[in-house]
Design a protein around this motif. Sequence first.
Motif, PDB file in Angstrom:
ATOM      1  N   HIS A  22      -3.597   7.695   5.052  1.00  0.00           N
ATOM      2  CA  HIS A  22      -4.221   6.419   4.375  1.00  0.00           C
ATOM      3  C   HIS A  22      -2.669   5.662   4.282  1.00  0.00           C
ATOM      4  N   LYS A  23      -1.808   5.710   5.045  1.00  0.00           N
ATOM      5  CA  LYS A  23      -0.678   5.081   5.190  1.00  0.00           C
ATOM      6  C   LYS A  23      -0.964   3.445   5.263  1.00  0.00           C
ATOM      7  N   ALA A  24      -0.208   2.669   4.899  1.00  0.00           N
ATOM      8  CA  ALA A  24      -0.630   1.033   4.736  1.00  0.00           C
ATOM      9  C   ALA A  24      -0.724   0.544   5.947  1.00  0.00           C
ATOM     10  N   GLU A  25       0.029   0.969   7.293  1.00  0.00           N
ATOM     11  CA  GLU A  25       0.140   0.533   8.365  1.00  0.00           C
ATOM     12  C   GLU A  25      -1.038   0.895   9.072  1.00  0.00           C
ATOM     13  N   THR A  26      -1.534   2.253   8.668  1.00  0.00           N
ATOM     14  CA  THR A  26      -2.722   2.680   9.430  1.00  0.00           C
ATOM     15  C   THR A  26      -3.875   1.895   9.128  1.00  0.00           C
ATOM     16  N   ILE A  27      -4.097   1.726   7.721  1.00  0.00           N
ATOM     17  CA  ILE A  27      -5.107   1.016   7.127  1.00  0.00           C
ATOM     18  C   ILE A  27      -5.413  -0.543   7.585  1.00  0.00           C
ATOM     19  N   GLU A  28      -4.269  -1.102   7.692  1.00  0.00           N
ATOM     20  CA  GLU A  28      -4.186  -2.398   8.196  1.00  0.00           C
ATOM     21  C   GLU A  28      -4.274  -2.631   9.647  1.00  0.00           C
ATOM     22  N   GLY A  56       0.616  -1.228   0.022  1.00  0.00           N
ATOM     23  CA  GLY A  56      -0.025  -0.019   0.002  1.00  0.00           C
ATOM     24  C   GLY A  56       0.867   1.191  -0.033  1.00  0.00           C
ATOM     25  N   GLU A  57       0.283   2.306   0.242  1.00  0.00           N
ATOM     26  CA  GLU A  57       0.719   3.719   0.016  1.00  0.00           C
ATOM     27  C   GLU A  57       1.605   4.058   1.583  1.00  0.00           C
ATOM     28  N   LEU A  58       2.738   4.573   1.467  1.00  0.00           N
ATOM     29  CA  LEU A  58       3.592   4.988   2.610  1.00  0.00           C
ATOM     30  C   LEU A  58       3.427   6.354   2.665  1.00  0.00           C
ATOM     31  N   HIS A  59       3.116   7.316   2.191  1.00  0.00           N
ATOM     32  CA  HIS A  59       3.132   8.658   2.181  1.00  0.00           C
ATOM     33  C   HIS A  59       1.832   9.205   2.064  1.00  0.00           C
ATOM     34  N   ALA A  60       1.711  10.429   2.708  1.00  0.00           N
ATOM     35  CA  ALA A  60       0.610  11.336   2.600  1.00  0.00           C
ATOM     36  C   ALA A  60       0.064  11.960   1.262  1.00  0.00           C
ATOM     37  N   GLY A  61      -1.143  12.255   1.048  1.00  0.00           N
ATOM     38  CA  GLY A  61      -1.472  12.909  -0.340  1.00  0.00           C
ATOM     39  C   GLY A  61      -1.477  11.489  -1.259  1.00  0.00           C
ATOM     40  N   ALA A  62      -1.638  12.115  -2.589  1.00  0.00           N
ATOM     41  CA  ALA A  62      -1.700  11.144  -3.827  1.00  0.00           C
ATOM     42  C   ALA A  62      -0.309  10.775  -4.059  1.00  0.00           C
ATOM     43  N   PRO A  63       0.174   9.517  -3.754  1.00  0.00           N
ATOM     44  CA  PRO A  63       1.382   9.055  -4.039  1.00  0.00           C
ATOM     45  C   PRO A  63       1.942   8.982  -5.321  1.00  0.00           C
ATOM     46  N   ALA A  64       1.114   9.125  -6.480  1.00  0.00           N
ATOM     47  CA  ALA A  64       1.462   9.114  -7.683  1.00  0.00           C
ATOM     48  C   ALA A  64       1.936  10.451  -8.189  1.00  0.00           C
ATOM     49  N   LEU A  65       1.795  11.760  -7.383  1.00  0.00           N
ATOM     50  CA  LEU A  65       2.180  12.743  -7.750  1.00  0.00           C
ATOM     51  C   LEU A  65       3.237  13.270  -6.629  1.00  0.00           C
ATOM     52  N   HIS A  66       4.180  14.204  -6.766  1.00  0.00           N
ATOM     53  CA  HIS A  66       5.027  14.568  -6.056  1.00  0.00           C
ATOM     54  C   HIS A  66       4.441  15.557  -4.901  1.00  0.00           C
ATOM     55  N   ALA A  96     -16.212  -2.381   3.370  1.00  0.00           N
ATOM     56  CA  ALA A  96     -16.081  -1.218   3.602  1.00  0.00           C
ATOM     57  C   ALA A  96     -16.562  -0.391   2.681  1.00  0.00           C
ATOM     58  N   SER A  97     -16.590   0.840   2.928  1.00  0.00           N
ATOM     59  CA  SER A  97     -16.909   1.739   1.822  1.00  0.00           C
ATOM     60  C   SER A  97     -16.074   3.127   2.069  1.00  0.00           C
ATOM     61  N   GLY A  98     -16.188   4.080   1.240  1.00  0.00           N
ATOM     62  CA  GLY A  98     -15.289   5.259   1.296  1.00  0.00           C
ATOM     63  C   GLY A  98     -14.008   5.328   0.709  1.00  0.00           C
ATOM     64  N   PRO A  99     -13.227   6.083   0.709  1.00  0.00           N
ATOM     65  CA  PRO A  99     -11.943   6.266  -0.251  1.00  0.00           C
ATOM     66  C   PRO A  99     -11.041   4.993   0.463  1.00  0.00           C
ATOM     67  N   VAL A 100     -10.865   5.110   1.667  1.00  0.00           N
ATOM     68  CA  VAL A 100      -9.823   4.203   2.347  1.00  0.00           C
ATOM     69  C   VAL A 100     -10.237   2.944   2.563  1.00  0.00           C
ATOM     70  N   GLY A 101     -11.717   2.489   2.344  1.00  0.00           N
ATOM     71  CA  GLY A 101     -12.211   1.162   2.371  1.00  0.00           C
ATOM     72  C   GLY A 101     -11.836   0.604   0.686  1.00  0.00           C
ATOM     73  N   VAL A 102     -12.033   1.416  -0.183  1.00  0.00           N
ATOM     74  CA  VAL A 102     -11.431   1.138  -1.541  1.00  0.00           C
ATOM     75  C   VAL A 102      -9.694   0.844  -1.513  1.00  0.00           C
ATOM     76  N   MET A 103      -8.984   1.614  -0.667  1.00  0.00           N
ATOM     77  CA  MET A 103      -7.528   1.413  -0.456  1.00  0.00           C
ATOM     78  C   MET A 103      -7.341   0.108   0.030  1.00  0.00           C
ATOM     79  N   ALA A 104      -8.205  -0.221   1.139  1.00  0.00           N
ATOM     80  CA  ALA A 104      -7.927  -1.482   2.060  1.00  0.00           C
ATOM     81  C   ALA A 104      -8.338  -2.615   1.167  1.00  0.00           C
ATOM     82  N   ALA A 105      -9.217  -2.455   0.144  1.00  0.00           N
ATOM     83  CA  ALA A 105      -9.472  -3.755  -0.616  1.00  0.00           C
ATOM     84  C   ALA A 105      -8.306  -3.671  -1.609  1.00  0.00           C
ATOM     85  N   THR A 106      -7.940  -2.643  -2.081  1.00  0.00           N
ATOM     86  CA  THR A 106      -6.770  -2.834  -3.008  1.00  0.00           C
ATOM     87  C   THR A 106      -5.645  -3.395  -2.464  1.00  0.00           C
ATOM     88  N   ASN A 107      -5.258  -2.868  -1.305  1.00  0.00           N
ATOM     89  CA  ASN A 107      -3.992  -3.463  -0.538  1.00  0.00           C
ATOM     90  C   ASN A 107      -4.180  -4.838  -0.379  1.00  0.00           C
TER      91      ASN A 107
END
Length: 785
Positions: free
Chosen positions: A572-578, A442-452, A601-612
């Motif tokens: 939305h860091k990986a360890e927080t979601i987990e 999963g993501e390890l940084h705040a914000g949109a990780p695809a962007l600087h 789960a629902s919501g943006p972080v719910g989607v991230m959790a499913a993706t992770n």
Amino acid sequence: MMAIIKFLNHIERNIFRFRFSVLGIFLFITGYLLAQATNIKLDASFEKNVPLQHSYMQTYLKHQTDFGGANNVLISVCNTTGDIFNADFFTTLKGVHDQLFFIPGVNRILVNSLYAPSTRFVEVVEDGFAGGPVIPADFQPDERGLAIVKGNIEKAGIVGSMVSDDYTCSMVKSSLMEIDPQTGEKLDTLKLAKQLEVELRGEFEKDNISIHIIGFSKMVGDIADGAKGVVTFFAIAIAITAIMVYLFCNSITLTLLPILCSLIAVIWQMGMLTELGFGLDPMSILVPFLVFAIGVSHGVQMINAISKEVAKGNSARQAAQLSFRRLLVPGGIALLSDTVGFLTLLAIDIGIIRELAITASLGVGLIIFTNLLLLPILVSFVRFNEEEQKHIVENADHKLMNRLLWRKAAIVTSRKPAAIILTFTAILFIWGFNQSGELKIGELHAGAPALHEDSRYNQDTFLITDKYAISVDYMSVVVETFAESCVEHEVLNTIDTMQWRLENVPGVQSAVSLASVAKIVNTGYNEGNKRWQVLSRNQQSLVQSIARIPHTSGLLNTNCSAMPIILFMEDHKAETIERIVTAVKENAAELNTDTIKFKLASGPVGVMAATNEAVAEAQIPMMFYVYGAVTLLCLISFRSVRATVVVIAPLYVVSTLAQALMTYLDIGLTVSTLPVIALGVGIGVDYGIYILSTMSAHLKQGETMGQAYLSALKERGSAVLITGVTLAIGVSTWFFSDLKFQVDMGILLTFMFLVNMLAAIIILPALSTFLWSDKSQSKKASKTK
């Protein structure tokens, strides 16, 4: 085997006998697919980025209509010179609200701001409750009207959510549809992102008003804008490749032809994607470059073989035909390994990865035709002048590398140096294996990780997070129960218990649910006394409390059979979601009953959790499929377990070290980085196949391991080295990209291109030294004679 050889010889003779006809077919196909390629479009979709079959996503889709989805857009309108209570600000805020309402694809029912009729306040008065819209119907932005609105905002309790804590910003938000209601087709996310930029920020941002927009659609739009810079990097890569290939072969003609054939492979790929109805997703826009890189890799091998034959005095046609015969099998097997390896990504249930698998495997498969077939045919028409012929001969006979470097490199086939190399490799592998165990999903940084971090999108995200009390990172745990259950004390009490437990999980900022709001309403009915902030056991009192909460609040559905607990998270860091997902599962196992079920789960972080979780589940199977496919094709090609081991083992070491590098550089395993490992394996196998196939041919002739390896280096080593260095330099330019994920991919691919090349030149022969015996090869050669 003899039948296969006869068949290949038959193909070779006919291809060069009818080369004008074959060239005509290639010209026709290229022209047609070039016309199709001009119609390819960037194509982005929210649903492509999520694992739709995951249980979390099934919950998300089931309740999306009632509670909104994760595909939201949030617009913060801010006053840069003071607070929001002035006529100019409220005129702008209303303009933003109205403009967002009429953008196609925006769910108008869910457009929410201070101007939305559903934004209401409730206050306790002598006779009970009184309330109304926060902005009255007769609102005028004068001193009196603004004072009334300010009071209503405070009564509504929306400071920190719809109005910033410091009263300098106000939020307008909504959910987006998947289908454009005007066209009936899938929503064009990139078009909508441009509309948000032009019709909202461009229209309403001025000296004292700033507009800040976040959401999936806007993020993808910004990624697409950054991805357009890939064209520049592509041009730079072509220039670098041209220079390196020219330095290698000292022939302008032999420099241009492999680049031309590699570009034709990209054209065919783009045209075929259009024919198949695919677009090019911004997240996979780098794949055409990889196809070009792989094409150049095989093209250089072909040019290397042809130049050596020309140096021996053969005509261009003879040299091309001999090289085609010699490289068709190893090159074809290498490209087939790449193709099958990329196709294994189809096993991952995420649309964007499956699309990448199709795009990459299609492009690599086409290289078999453009660089192994078209290239030698084109070279067969070349008429080398005397000066060019002289350059090629000098390049082949007097290159210092062939005389000095390769002789020194061949020492790795001596047992002592080989043992040292393998020991060092084993130490590196053990270290890398231990480090790779720390790889985060999963993501390890705040914000949109695809962007600087300093991108406009991430700066908007940080401002909204800083200005408002709630986080833009939230997840909903949906409570599924029976109809009209919200007036049952047992149900609400269970929800309240779960909410309290989750609020105390590290990483959760706050939480809200129907139960917590009902307790606040109950307090209001009892003169605001905090001791009454409880769930009444009297059903009539519960009905009284719930009646004040409309289903448009997002806290219950129309028949009260589903109610979300909304968790606002620190990040939305990986360890927080987990950590939070684990807490939900543990508490759900304890609190679930026959009639009450807590569903993630629902919501943006719910989607991230499913993706992770989908990425974590796919990681090992993907590696198994990739290595299984490559191993099988190597076994078929070499018909030797030993040969397969010496090709695969270095690849696995490099893959492990790449994962260790990700850990060291704080790069998480995500939808964008997961395929890189498979791509690296697919491209890396080429080096080993070319080196080993040449070694095997010389071993069969009775040469010792050292002699066979030196011969392989002289024939293939220069091409392998120049290819690895050229590709690494090409992708290293990505370090300067506007896209953070492209920078990460550039780092990983640079590492894998270089280290896979070094592994093929150093580890492969060292391993071969202990798996082949010179005595056994001598006996085998004598028997053959």
